[in-house]
Design an enzyme around this catalytic site. Sequence first.
Site, short mmCIF file in Angstrom:
data_model
loop_
_atom_site.label_atom_id
_atom_site.label_comp_id
_atom_site.label_asym_id
_atom_site.label_seq_id
_atom_site.Cartn_x
_atom_site.Cartn_y
_atom_site.Cartn_z
N ILE A 31 7.44 3.30 1.23
CA ILE A 31 8.72 3.89 0.82
C ILE A 31 9.28 4.83 1.88
CG2 ILE A 31 7.88 5.96 -0.39
CD1 ILE A 31 9.76 5.11 -2.73
N HIS A 99 -5.85 2.12 0.67
CA HIS A 99 -4.71 1.39 1.23
C HIS A 99 -4.82 1.30 2.74
CE1 HIS A 99 -3.54 5.63 0.86
NE2 HIS A 99 -2.82 5.47 1.97
P1 5GP Z 1 -1.59 8.06 3.08
O1 5GP Z 1 -1.14 9.33 3.73
O2 5GP Z 1 -2.30 8.31 1.76
O3 5GP Z 1 -2.41 7.20 3.99
O4 5GP Z 1 -0.28 7.24 2.81
C1 5GP Z 1 0.34 7.07 1.58
C2 5GP Z 1 1.61 6.28 1.84
O5 5GP Z 1 2.14 5.88 0.59
C3 5GP Z 1 2.71 7.07 2.55
O6 5GP Z 1 3.05 6.40 3.77
C4 5GP Z 1 3.87 7.07 1.57
O7 5GP Z 1 5.13 6.92 2.19
C5 5GP Z 1 3.54 5.89 0.67
N1 5GP Z 1 4.02 6.01 -0.69
C6 5GP Z 1 3.85 7.09 -1.51
N2 5GP Z 1 4.42 6.86 -2.70
C7 5GP Z 1 4.95 5.61 -2.64
C8 5GP Z 1 5.68 4.80 -3.58
O8 5GP Z 1 5.95 5.20 -4.71
N3 5GP Z 1 6.06 3.57 -3.17
C9 5GP Z 1 5.78 3.11 -1.92
N4 5GP Z 1 6.20 1.88 -1.61
N5 5GP Z 1 5.10 3.83 -1.00
C10 5GP Z 1 4.70 5.08 -1.37
#
Ligand code: 5GP
Length: 140
Positions: A31, A99
């Site tokens: 997102i 992820h």
């Molecule tokens: P992390 O920092 O945990 O590796 O990354 C989490 C990712 O999830 C971030 O890049 C953030 O933009 C994405 N993200 C968080 N909430 C949502 C959402 O509701 N939908 C989508 N498509 N991505 C999300």
Amino acid sequence: MPDTIFARILRGEIPCHRVYEDDHVLAFLDINPLSRGHTLVIPKQIAATLDQLSDESAAALGRALPRIARAVMAATGTRDYNVLQSNGARAHQAVFHVHFHIIPKADDGSGLGIGWKPQQLDDAEARKLAADLSGRLAAA
Ligand code: 5GP
């Protein structure tokens, strides 16, 4: 285990721009992309960190990731990309559902920026550590 935004996406409670799905894996656009095509690949298994994954989920992710990467590269016309997978808050994990980020590194410089501070590997310590690790893996 606390509920996460990705578990809600998996349950269809929150929309996403889906790019791939099979029995064990879902992939959708991030997102807040770091670059065009920034895609998240997640297991359907509810697990916070990589080490918690079943062999089945891990194998499915391993199979899907290169395929999705090929599609992202073809769609964006980008050849270079990073795959980022973070575990734990100190490692910059924000969503506690496993992820993988596939992040194209575009010609305009957009994409993942990396701070990389290498240290010297001590030979004696490396021998001990490698023996410890290989022993644990042999017993696993
Ligand atoms: P992390 O920092 O945990 O590796 O990354 C989490 C990712 O999830 C971030 O890049 C953030 O933009 C994405 N993200 C968080 N909430 C949502 C959402 O509701 N939908 C989508 N498509 N991505 C999300």
